[in-house]
Design a protein around this motif. Structure first.
Motif, short mmCIF file in Angstrom:
data_model
loop_
_atom_site.label_atom_id
_atom_site.label_comp_id
_atom_site.label_asym_id
_atom_site.label_seq_id
_atom_site.Cartn_x
_atom_site.Cartn_y
_atom_site.Cartn_z
N TYR A 436 0.83 -1.21 0.00
CA TYR A 436 0.00 0.00 0.00
C TYR A 436 0.87 1.26 0.00
O TYR A 436 0.62 2.20 -0.77
N LYS A 437 1.87 1.29 0.86
CA LYS A 437 2.73 2.47 0.96
C LYS A 437 3.46 2.75 -0.35
O LYS A 437 3.55 3.90 -0.80
N ILE A 438 3.99 1.69 -0.96
CA ILE A 438 4.74 1.86 -2.22
C ILE A 438 3.83 2.36 -3.32
O ILE A 438 4.18 3.28 -4.08
N VAL A 439 2.64 1.76 -3.42
CA VAL A 439 1.72 2.11 -4.50
C VAL A 439 1.18 3.52 -4.32
O VAL A 439 1.16 4.32 -5.27
N VAL A 440 0.76 3.89 -3.11
CA VAL A 440 0.14 5.21 -2.91
C VAL A 440 1.17 6.33 -3.06
O VAL A 440 0.81 7.44 -3.48
N CYS A 441 2.41 6.05 -2.73
CA CYS A 441 3.45 7.10 -2.81
C CYS A 441 4.06 7.23 -4.20
O CYS A 441 4.37 8.35 -4.64
N PHE A 442 4.24 6.12 -4.88
CA PHE A 442 5.03 6.16 -6.12
C PHE A 442 4.29 5.63 -7.35
O PHE A 442 4.15 6.35 -8.34
N ILE A 443 3.85 4.37 -7.29
CA ILE A 443 3.33 3.71 -8.48
C ILE A 443 2.02 4.33 -8.97
O ILE A 443 1.87 4.66 -10.16
N ALA A 444 1.06 4.50 -8.06
CA ALA A 444 -0.25 5.03 -8.46
C ALA A 444 -0.15 6.44 -9.05
O ALA A 444 -0.73 6.69 -10.11
N PRO A 445 0.57 7.37 -8.42
CA PRO A 445 0.68 8.71 -9.02
C PRO A 445 1.29 8.68 -10.42
O PRO A 445 0.81 9.39 -11.32
N LEU A 446 2.31 7.84 -10.63
CA LEU A 446 2.95 7.75 -11.94
C LEU A 446 1.97 7.22 -12.99
O LEU A 446 1.85 7.79 -14.08
N LEU A 447 1.27 6.13 -12.67
CA LEU A 447 0.30 5.55 -13.60
C LEU A 447 -0.82 6.53 -13.91
O LEU A 447 -1.27 6.64 -15.06
N LEU A 448 -1.27 7.24 -12.91
CA LEU A 448 -2.37 8.19 -13.09
C LEU A 448 -1.96 9.37 -13.96
O LEU A 448 -2.75 9.86 -14.77
N ILE A 449 -0.73 9.84 -13.78
CA ILE A 449 -0.23 10.94 -14.62
C ILE A 449 -0.13 10.49 -16.07
O ILE A 449 -0.50 11.24 -16.99
#
Length: 459
Positions: A436-449
Protein backbone atom coordinates in the motif's frame (compact mmCIF):
# COMPACT_ATOMS: atom_id res chain seq x y z
CA UNK A 1 -24.68 16.90 12.32
CA UNK A 2 -22.28 13.98 12.75
CA UNK A 3 -24.30 12.50 15.65
CA UNK A 4 -27.33 12.23 13.38
CA UNK A 5 -25.41 10.90 10.40
CA UNK A 6 -26.87 7.90 8.60
CA UNK A 7 -24.98 4.62 8.52
CA UNK A 8 -25.20 1.14 7.11
CA UNK A 9 -26.63 -1.38 9.57
CA UNK A 10 -23.60 -3.63 9.21
CA UNK A 11 -20.73 -4.89 7.06
CA UNK A 12 -22.99 -6.89 4.75
CA UNK A 13 -25.03 -3.83 3.80
CA UNK A 14 -21.88 -1.81 3.14
CA UNK A 15 -20.34 -4.52 0.94
CA UNK A 16 -23.50 -5.04 -1.12
CA UNK A 17 -24.07 -1.29 -1.58
CA UNK A 18 -20.44 -0.78 -2.61
CA UNK A 19 -20.52 -3.77 -4.95
CA UNK A 20 -23.83 -2.55 -6.35
CA UNK A 21 -22.20 0.77 -7.13
CA UNK A 22 -19.47 -0.97 -9.10
CA UNK A 23 -21.62 -3.56 -10.88
CA UNK A 24 -23.18 -1.19 -13.34
CA UNK A 25 -22.80 -0.18 -16.96
CA UNK A 26 -19.05 0.24 -16.57
CA UNK A 27 -18.56 -3.47 -15.97
CA UNK A 28 -21.35 -4.96 -18.06
CA UNK A 29 -21.12 -2.58 -21.00
CA UNK A 30 -17.48 -1.46 -21.12
CA UNK A 31 -15.43 -4.36 -19.73
CA UNK A 32 -16.24 -7.02 -22.41
CA UNK A 33 -15.44 -4.89 -25.44
CA UNK A 34 -12.19 -3.63 -23.86
CA UNK A 35 -11.16 -7.22 -23.16
CA UNK A 36 -11.93 -8.22 -26.75
CA UNK A 37 -10.09 -5.17 -28.13
CA UNK A 38 -7.01 -5.60 -25.95
CA UNK A 39 -6.07 -9.22 -26.53
CA UNK A 40 -8.51 -11.08 -24.28
CA UNK A 41 -6.50 -12.81 -21.58
CA UNK A 42 -3.73 -10.21 -21.71
CA UNK A 43 -6.20 -7.51 -20.68
CA UNK A 44 -7.59 -9.78 -17.94
CA UNK A 45 -4.15 -10.54 -16.47
CA UNK A 46 -3.15 -6.86 -16.43
CA UNK A 47 -6.55 -5.89 -15.02
CA UNK A 48 -6.32 -8.39 -12.15
CA UNK A 49 -2.77 -7.28 -11.27
CA UNK A 50 -3.88 -3.63 -11.24
CA UNK A 51 -7.00 -4.46 -9.22
CA UNK A 52 -4.88 -6.12 -6.50
CA UNK A 53 -2.44 -3.19 -6.31
CA UNK A 54 -3.58 0.10 -7.85
CA UNK A 55 -7.31 -0.53 -7.36
CA UNK A 56 -6.91 -1.81 -3.81
CA UNK A 57 -4.86 1.26 -2.86
CA UNK A 58 -7.40 3.77 -4.16
CA UNK A 59 -10.33 1.86 -2.67
CA UNK A 60 -8.71 1.50 0.76
CA UNK A 61 -7.74 5.19 0.76
CA UNK A 62 -11.20 6.50 -0.07
CA UNK A 63 -13.13 4.22 2.31
CA UNK A 64 -10.72 5.11 5.13
CA UNK A 65 -11.01 8.84 4.38
CA UNK A 66 -14.78 8.55 4.58
CA UNK A 67 -14.87 6.65 7.86
CA UNK A 68 -12.15 8.77 9.45
CA UNK A 69 -13.75 12.14 8.61
CA UNK A 70 -17.42 11.02 8.68
CA UNK A 71 -17.89 13.32 5.71
CA UNK A 72 -18.72 12.98 2.04
CA UNK A 73 -16.08 13.95 -0.51
CA UNK A 74 -17.04 17.63 -0.85
CA UNK A 75 -16.07 18.33 2.78
CA UNK A 76 -13.81 15.37 3.65
CA UNK A 77 -10.66 16.59 1.91
CA UNK A 78 -10.79 20.01 3.54
CA UNK A 79 -11.23 18.36 6.93
CA UNK A 80 -7.99 16.45 6.40
CA UNK A 81 -6.07 19.44 5.00
CA UNK A 82 -7.62 22.78 4.07
CA UNK A 83 -5.25 23.20 1.12
CA UNK A 84 -6.85 20.13 -0.47
CA UNK A 85 -10.41 21.41 -0.25
CA UNK A 86 -10.43 21.90 -4.03
CA UNK A 87 -10.07 18.13 -4.47
CA UNK A 88 -13.39 17.69 -2.71
CA UNK A 89 -15.01 20.12 -5.14
CA UNK A 90 -13.60 18.24 -8.15
CA UNK A 91 -14.57 14.91 -6.60
CA UNK A 92 -18.17 16.07 -6.13
CA UNK A 93 -18.31 17.57 -9.61
CA UNK A 94 -17.64 14.14 -11.15
CA UNK A 95 -20.88 12.43 -10.01
CA UNK A 96 -22.75 15.67 -10.80
CA UNK A 97 -21.56 15.36 -14.42
CA UNK A 98 -22.01 11.57 -14.63
CA UNK A 99 -25.55 11.31 -13.24
CA UNK A 100 -27.34 13.06 -16.17
CA UNK A 101 -25.86 10.92 -18.93
CA UNK A 102 -25.91 7.75 -16.81
CA UNK A 103 -29.67 8.18 -16.38
CA UNK A 104 -30.06 8.80 -20.12
CA UNK A 105 -28.33 5.47 -20.80
CA UNK A 106 -30.41 3.93 -18.02
CA UNK A 107 -33.47 5.14 -19.90
CA UNK A 108 -32.21 3.34 -23.00
CA UNK A 109 -32.05 0.14 -20.96
CA UNK A 110 -35.63 0.63 -19.72
CA UNK A 111 -36.69 0.95 -23.36
CA UNK A 112 -34.99 -2.33 -24.27
CA UNK A 113 -36.46 -4.13 -21.26
CA UNK A 114 -39.95 -3.09 -22.39
CA UNK A 115 -39.14 -4.06 -25.99
CA UNK A 116 -38.02 -7.57 -25.06
CA UNK A 117 -40.64 -8.24 -22.38
CA UNK A 118 -43.42 -7.13 -24.72
CA UNK A 119 -42.30 -9.58 -27.41
CA UNK A 120 -40.78 -7.11 -29.89
CA UNK A 121 -37.19 -8.32 -29.67
CA UNK A 122 -36.98 -8.85 -33.45
CA UNK A 123 -37.43 -5.10 -33.94
CA UNK A 124 -34.48 -4.40 -31.64
CA UNK A 125 -32.28 -6.57 -33.87
CA UNK A 126 -32.81 -4.35 -36.90
CA UNK A 127 -29.96 -2.05 -37.95
CA UNK A 128 -31.89 1.19 -37.53
CA UNK A 129 -33.72 0.45 -34.25
CA UNK A 130 -31.25 1.96 -31.79
CA UNK A 131 -30.42 5.01 -33.92
CA UNK A 132 -34.10 5.64 -34.59
CA UNK A 133 -34.87 5.51 -30.87
CA UNK A 134 -32.13 7.81 -29.55
CA UNK A 135 -32.65 10.33 -32.36
CA UNK A 136 -36.39 10.71 -31.68
CA UNK A 137 -37.53 13.89 -29.92
CA UNK A 138 -39.63 12.70 -26.96
CA UNK A 139 -39.10 9.00 -26.26
CA UNK A 140 -35.50 9.16 -24.89
CA UNK A 141 -36.46 12.03 -22.56
CA UNK A 142 -39.46 10.08 -21.27
CA UNK A 143 -37.35 7.02 -20.44
CA UNK A 144 -34.68 9.24 -18.88
CA UNK A 145 -37.35 10.64 -16.54
CA UNK A 146 -38.52 7.14 -15.61
CA UNK A 147 -35.02 5.95 -14.73
CA UNK A 148 -34.11 9.15 -12.87
CA UNK A 149 -37.36 9.02 -10.88
CA UNK A 150 -36.66 5.43 -9.78
CA UNK A 151 -33.14 6.39 -8.69
CA UNK A 152 -34.36 9.43 -6.75
CA UNK A 153 -37.08 7.47 -4.96
CA UNK A 154 -34.54 5.05 -3.47
CA UNK A 155 -32.14 7.82 -2.37
CA UNK A 156 -34.91 9.91 -0.78
CA UNK A 157 -35.93 6.99 1.46
CA UNK A 158 -32.48 7.02 3.05
CA UNK A 159 -29.31 5.00 3.57
CA UNK A 160 -30.61 1.99 5.52
CA UNK A 161 -34.24 1.86 4.40
CA UNK A 162 -33.50 2.92 0.82
CA UNK A 163 -30.00 2.19 -0.49
CA UNK A 164 -29.06 -0.69 1.81
CA UNK A 165 -32.44 -2.44 1.69
CA UNK A 166 -32.68 -2.12 -2.10
CA UNK A 167 -29.19 -3.53 -2.72
CA UNK A 168 -29.72 -6.37 -0.24
CA UNK A 169 -32.64 -7.60 -2.33
CA UNK A 170 -31.38 -6.71 -5.81
CA UNK A 171 -27.70 -7.72 -5.68
CA UNK A 172 -28.30 -11.43 -5.01
CA UNK A 173 -30.79 -11.43 -7.92
CA UNK A 174 -28.26 -9.74 -10.19
CA UNK A 175 -25.54 -12.20 -9.17
CA UNK A 176 -27.76 -15.24 -9.86
CA UNK A 177 -28.79 -13.80 -13.24
CA UNK A 178 -25.15 -13.10 -14.17
CA UNK A 179 -24.19 -16.69 -13.31
CA UNK A 180 -27.17 -18.09 -15.23
CA UNK A 181 -26.52 -16.04 -18.38
CA UNK A 182 -22.79 -16.86 -18.20
CA UNK A 183 -23.52 -20.62 -18.07
CA UNK A 184 -25.92 -20.26 -21.00
CA UNK A 185 -23.32 -18.34 -23.01
CA UNK A 186 -20.63 -20.99 -22.43
CA UNK A 187 -22.98 -23.84 -23.36
CA UNK A 188 -24.37 -22.18 -26.52
CA UNK A 189 -23.56 -23.40 -30.04
CA UNK A 190 -24.20 -22.14 -33.54
CA UNK A 191 -25.57 -25.10 -35.55
CA UNK A 192 -24.61 -23.48 -38.86
CA UNK A 193 -20.95 -22.81 -38.09
CA UNK A 194 -20.30 -25.28 -35.29
CA UNK A 195 -18.73 -22.55 -33.15
CA UNK A 196 -19.43 -23.12 -29.45
CA UNK A 197 -19.46 -20.97 -26.36
CA UNK A 198 -16.23 -22.63 -25.24
CA UNK A 199 -14.59 -21.37 -28.43
CA UNK A 200 -15.77 -17.87 -27.53
CA UNK A 201 -14.53 -18.35 -23.97
CA UNK A 202 -11.04 -19.12 -25.31
CA UNK A 203 -11.09 -15.85 -27.26
CA UNK A 204 -11.92 -14.08 -24.00
CA UNK A 205 -9.51 -15.88 -21.65
CA UNK A 206 -6.46 -16.84 -23.74
CA UNK A 207 -3.96 -13.98 -24.19
CA UNK A 208 -3.44 -12.86 -27.78
CA UNK A 209 0.20 -11.84 -28.15
CA UNK A 210 0.47 -11.73 -31.95
CA UNK A 211 2.31 -8.67 -33.32
CA UNK A 212 2.27 -7.10 -29.85
CA UNK A 213 4.56 -4.10 -29.33
CA UNK A 214 5.58 -2.28 -26.16
CA UNK A 215 3.23 0.58 -27.04
CA UNK A 216 0.37 -1.91 -27.44
CA UNK A 217 0.99 -3.23 -23.92
CA UNK A 218 1.09 0.33 -22.63
CA UNK A 219 -2.34 1.08 -24.10
CA UNK A 220 -3.73 -2.15 -22.63
CA UNK A 221 -2.49 -0.99 -19.21
CA UNK A 222 -4.10 2.42 -19.76
CA UNK A 223 -7.41 0.80 -20.75
CA UNK A 224 -7.33 -1.57 -17.78
CA UNK A 225 -6.51 1.27 -15.40
CA UNK A 226 -9.30 3.43 -16.81
CA UNK A 227 -11.72 0.52 -16.43
CA UNK A 228 -10.78 0.19 -12.76
CA UNK A 229 -12.30 3.61 -12.05
CA UNK A 230 -15.65 2.18 -13.16
CA UNK A 231 -15.17 -1.21 -11.56
CA UNK A 232 -14.41 -0.02 -8.03
CA UNK A 233 -16.24 3.35 -8.12
CA UNK A 234 -13.26 5.42 -6.94
CA UNK A 235 -12.45 9.08 -7.65
CA UNK A 236 -16.10 10.09 -7.86
CA UNK A 237 -16.94 10.58 -4.20
CA UNK A 238 -18.93 7.37 -3.89
CA UNK A 239 -16.56 5.27 -1.78
CA UNK A 240 -15.73 8.21 0.49
CA UNK A 241 -19.47 8.73 1.03
CA UNK A 242 -20.14 5.04 1.64
CA UNK A 243 -17.07 4.88 3.88
CA UNK A 244 -18.55 7.68 6.01
CA UNK A 245 -21.56 5.42 6.62
CA UNK A 246 -19.34 2.48 7.69
CA UNK A 247 -19.41 1.89 11.45
CA UNK A 248 -16.20 2.32 13.45
CA UNK A 249 -16.32 -1.10 15.13
CA UNK A 250 -16.45 -3.10 11.87
CA UNK A 251 -13.48 -4.64 10.06
CA UNK A 252 -12.63 -2.19 7.29
CA UNK A 253 -9.70 -4.14 5.81
CA UNK A 254 -11.72 -7.33 5.43
CA UNK A 255 -14.65 -5.45 3.93
CA UNK A 256 -12.48 -3.69 1.34
CA UNK A 257 -10.89 -7.04 0.41
CA UNK A 258 -14.35 -8.54 -0.11
CA UNK A 259 -15.51 -5.59 -2.23
CA UNK A 260 -12.34 -5.90 -4.32
CA UNK A 261 -12.93 -9.65 -4.83
CA UNK A 262 -16.64 -9.28 -5.57
CA UNK A 263 -16.17 -6.43 -8.04
CA UNK A 264 -13.39 -8.21 -9.93
CA UNK A 265 -15.42 -11.42 -10.12
CA UNK A 266 -18.45 -9.62 -11.57
CA UNK A 267 -16.28 -7.75 -14.06
CA UNK A 268 -14.79 -11.04 -15.29
CA UNK A 269 -18.23 -12.68 -15.46
CA UNK A 270 -19.54 -9.76 -17.51
CA UNK A 271 -17.14 -10.83 -20.23
CA UNK A 272 -18.18 -14.48 -19.86
CA UNK A 273 -21.81 -13.40 -20.32
CA UNK A 274 -21.21 -11.43 -23.49
CA UNK A 275 -18.06 -12.43 -25.40
CA UNK A 276 -18.84 -16.16 -26.00
CA UNK A 277 -22.39 -15.40 -27.20
CA UNK A 278 -21.21 -12.71 -29.61
CA UNK A 279 -18.43 -14.95 -30.96
CA UNK A 280 -20.86 -17.86 -31.44
CA UNK A 281 -23.58 -15.96 -33.26
CA UNK A 282 -21.73 -13.05 -34.91
CA UNK A 283 -18.11 -14.13 -35.06
CA UNK A 284 -15.08 -12.15 -33.77
CA UNK A 285 -16.11 -9.11 -35.83
CA UNK A 286 -19.20 -8.78 -33.62
CA UNK A 287 -17.00 -7.52 -30.79
CA UNK A 288 -15.71 -4.66 -32.96
CA UNK A 289 -18.93 -2.67 -32.42
CA UNK A 290 -17.31 -1.13 -29.33
CA UNK A 291 -19.55 0.87 -26.97
CA UNK A 292 -22.64 0.11 -29.08
CA UNK A 293 -22.19 -3.58 -28.28
CA UNK A 294 -25.07 -3.74 -25.82
CA UNK A 295 -27.69 -1.91 -27.86
CA UNK A 296 -26.72 -2.93 -31.42
CA UNK A 297 -24.79 -6.21 -31.43
CA UNK A 298 -26.43 -8.09 -28.55
CA UNK A 299 -30.03 -7.76 -29.83
CA UNK A 300 -28.79 -9.35 -33.06
CA UNK A 301 -27.19 -12.13 -31.00
CA UNK A 302 -30.44 -12.80 -29.13
CA UNK A 303 -32.34 -12.82 -32.42
CA UNK A 304 -29.88 -15.33 -33.89
CA UNK A 305 -30.45 -17.68 -30.92
CA UNK A 306 -33.87 -18.58 -32.25
CA UNK A 307 -36.87 -19.37 -30.01
CA UNK A 308 -35.01 -18.96 -26.71
CA UNK A 309 -33.37 -15.67 -27.78
CA UNK A 310 -36.14 -13.25 -26.71
CA UNK A 311 -36.29 -14.86 -23.24
CA UNK A 312 -32.51 -14.70 -22.78
CA UNK A 313 -32.54 -11.10 -24.02
CA UNK A 314 -35.31 -10.14 -21.60
CA UNK A 315 -33.41 -11.65 -18.65
CA UNK A 316 -30.21 -9.93 -19.77
CA UNK A 317 -31.68 -6.43 -20.03
CA UNK A 318 -33.60 -6.83 -16.75
CA UNK A 319 -30.32 -7.79 -15.07
CA UNK A 320 -28.56 -4.80 -16.65
CA UNK A 321 -31.39 -2.52 -15.48
CA UNK A 322 -31.04 -3.71 -11.88
CA UNK A 323 -27.27 -3.27 -12.03
CA UNK A 324 -27.60 0.19 -13.58
CA UNK A 325 -30.00 1.35 -10.85
CA UNK A 326 -27.67 0.24 -8.04
CA UNK A 327 -24.91 2.31 -9.66
CA UNK A 328 -27.06 5.38 -10.36
CA UNK A 329 -28.25 5.33 -6.75
CA UNK A 330 -24.65 5.51 -5.52
CA UNK A 331 -23.82 8.31 -7.97
CA UNK A 332 -26.81 10.37 -6.81
CA UNK A 333 -26.06 9.61 -3.16
CA UNK A 334 -22.51 10.97 -3.54
CA UNK A 335 -23.92 14.35 -4.62
CA UNK A 336 -26.81 14.37 -2.13
CA UNK A 337 -24.54 13.51 0.81
CA UNK A 338 -22.18 16.33 -0.19
CA UNK A 339 -25.04 18.83 -0.26
CA UNK A 340 -26.27 17.61 3.14
CA UNK A 341 -22.80 17.85 4.71
CA UNK A 342 -21.93 21.22 3.15
CA UNK A 343 -25.21 23.10 3.44
CA UNK A 344 -27.16 21.13 6.06
CA UNK A 345 -30.05 20.48 3.66
CA UNK A 346 -32.67 17.81 4.26
CA UNK A 347 -32.23 14.64 2.19
CA UNK A 348 -35.43 15.21 0.21
CA UNK A 349 -34.48 18.79 -0.70
CA UNK A 350 -30.95 17.84 -1.76
CA UNK A 351 -32.23 14.95 -3.89
CA UNK A 352 -34.91 17.00 -5.64
CA UNK A 353 -32.52 19.88 -6.44
CA UNK A 354 -29.81 17.57 -7.78
CA UNK A 355 -32.32 15.58 -9.85
CA UNK A 356 -33.69 18.81 -11.34
CA UNK A 357 -30.20 19.66 -12.60
CA UNK A 358 -29.69 16.08 -13.81
CA UNK A 359 -32.97 16.17 -15.72
CA UNK A 360 -32.20 19.53 -17.34
CA UNK A 361 -28.77 18.36 -18.49
CA UNK A 362 -30.23 14.99 -19.49
CA UNK A 363 -32.74 16.69 -21.80
CA UNK A 364 -29.89 18.49 -23.58
CA UNK A 365 -28.04 15.16 -23.91
CA UNK A 366 -31.12 13.54 -25.47
CA UNK A 367 -31.53 16.48 -27.86
CA UNK A 368 -27.87 16.10 -28.77
CA UNK A 369 -28.84 13.12 -30.92
CA UNK A 370 -31.46 15.05 -32.92
CA UNK A 371 -32.25 18.79 -32.69
CA UNK A 372 -28.86 19.72 -31.17
CA UNK A 373 -26.77 17.12 -32.97
CA UNK A 374 -23.08 17.86 -33.48
CA UNK A 375 -19.77 16.02 -33.64
CA UNK A 376 -16.65 17.22 -31.88
CA UNK A 377 -13.12 15.84 -31.83
CA UNK A 378 -11.69 15.17 -28.37
CA UNK A 379 -8.00 15.35 -27.40
CA UNK A 380 -7.76 11.57 -26.94
CA UNK A 381 -8.60 11.04 -30.62
CA UNK A 382 -12.26 10.10 -30.24
CA UNK A 383 -15.28 12.02 -31.47
CA UNK A 384 -18.69 12.42 -29.90
CA UNK A 385 -21.70 14.40 -28.81
CA UNK A 386 -22.61 16.04 -25.50
CA UNK A 387 -22.82 12.70 -23.69
CA UNK A 388 -19.31 11.82 -24.84
CA UNK A 389 -17.99 15.25 -23.82
CA UNK A 390 -19.34 14.88 -20.26
CA UNK A 391 -17.97 11.33 -20.09
CA UNK A 392 -14.56 12.52 -21.31
CA UNK A 393 -14.35 15.42 -18.83
CA UNK A 394 -15.49 13.38 -15.83
CA UNK A 395 -13.74 10.07 -16.49
CA UNK A 396 -10.64 10.97 -18.51
CA UNK A 397 -9.72 14.32 -16.93
CA UNK A 398 -11.26 14.85 -13.49
CA UNK A 399 -10.94 11.29 -12.18
CA UNK A 400 -7.16 11.03 -12.73
CA UNK A 401 -6.69 14.54 -11.26
CA UNK A 402 -8.67 13.63 -8.13
CA UNK A 403 -6.81 10.34 -7.75
CA UNK A 404 -3.37 11.93 -8.18
CA UNK A 405 -4.27 14.58 -5.58
CA UNK A 406 -5.55 11.87 -3.21
CA UNK A 407 -2.30 9.94 -3.55
CA UNK A 408 -0.27 13.10 -2.88
CA UNK A 409 -2.41 13.94 0.16
CA UNK A 410 -2.21 10.45 1.65
CA UNK A 411 1.25 9.46 0.44
CA UNK A 412 3.18 12.67 1.07
CA UNK A 413 1.20 15.14 3.21
CA UNK A 414 -0.55 13.21 5.98
CA UNK A 415 1.47 10.03 5.21
CA UNK A 416 0.13 6.48 4.55
CA UNK A 417 -0.23 5.74 8.26
CA UNK A 418 -3.26 8.06 8.22
CA UNK A 419 -5.13 5.36 6.27
CA UNK A 420 -3.36 2.36 7.80
CA UNK A 421 -4.15 3.47 11.37
CA UNK A 422 -7.81 4.04 10.49
CA UNK A 423 -8.06 0.65 8.80
CA UNK A 424 -6.47 -1.20 11.74
CA UNK A 425 -7.84 0.74 14.71
CA UNK A 426 -9.73 -2.30 15.97
CA UNK A 427 -6.63 -4.51 15.80
CA UNK A 428 -7.18 -5.72 12.23
CA UNK A 429 -4.30 -7.18 10.21
CA UNK A 430 -3.22 -5.16 7.16
CA UNK A 431 -1.28 -7.74 5.13
CA UNK A 432 -0.64 -5.43 2.17
CA UNK A 433 0.72 -2.61 4.31
CA UNK A 434 4.10 -2.30 2.55
CA UNK A 435 2.51 -2.71 -0.87
CA UNK A 436 0.00 0.00 0.00
CA UNK A 437 2.73 2.47 0.96
CA UNK A 438 4.74 1.86 -2.22
CA UNK A 439 1.72 2.11 -4.50
CA UNK A 440 0.14 5.21 -2.91
CA UNK A 441 3.45 7.10 -2.81
CA UNK A 442 5.03 6.16 -6.12
CA UNK A 443 3.33 3.71 -8.48
CA UNK A 444 -0.25 5.03 -8.46
CA UNK A 445 0.68 8.71 -9.02
CA UNK A 446 2.95 7.75 -11.94
CA UNK A 447 0.30 5.55 -13.60
CA UNK A 448 -2.37 8.19 -13.09
CA UNK A 449 -0.23 10.94 -14.62
CA UNK A 450 0.39 8.71 -17.65
CA UNK A 451 -3.37 8.07 -17.88
CA UNK A 452 -4.06 11.80 -17.76
CA UNK A 453 -1.40 12.61 -20.38
CA UNK A 454 -2.89 9.96 -22.65
CA UNK A 455 -6.39 11.42 -22.22
CA UNK A 456 -5.06 14.88 -23.11
CA UNK A 457 -3.47 13.49 -26.26
CA UNK A 458 0.04 14.37 -25.11
CA UNK A 459 1.28 10.77 -25.26
Amino acid sequence: MNQQRSSFSGKFGFILASAGSAIGLGNIWRFPYLAAKDGGGLFLIIYIILALTFGFTLLMSEVSIGRKTKQSSLTAYAKINKKFGWVGIFSSLIPFLILPYYCVIGGWIVKYVITFVSGHSAQAASDEYFTSFISSNISPILFDVIFLFGTAAIVIIGVQKGIEKFTKYIMPIVFVMVIGISLFAISSENPETGITGLDGLKVYLVPSLKSLSVSDVFYVIVDAMGQLFFSISVSMGIMITYGSYFKDDLNLVKSVNQIELFDTLIALLAGVMIVPSVIVFMGPEGMSTGPSLMFVALPKVFDAMGTIGPLVGAFFFIMVLFAAITSSVSILEAVVASLIDKFGWQRRKATIIECAFALAIGIFICLGYNALYFDISLPNGSTGQLLDILDYISNNILMPIVSVATCILIGWVVKPDYVINEATKNGETFRRRILYKIVVCFIAPLLLILLLLGALGII
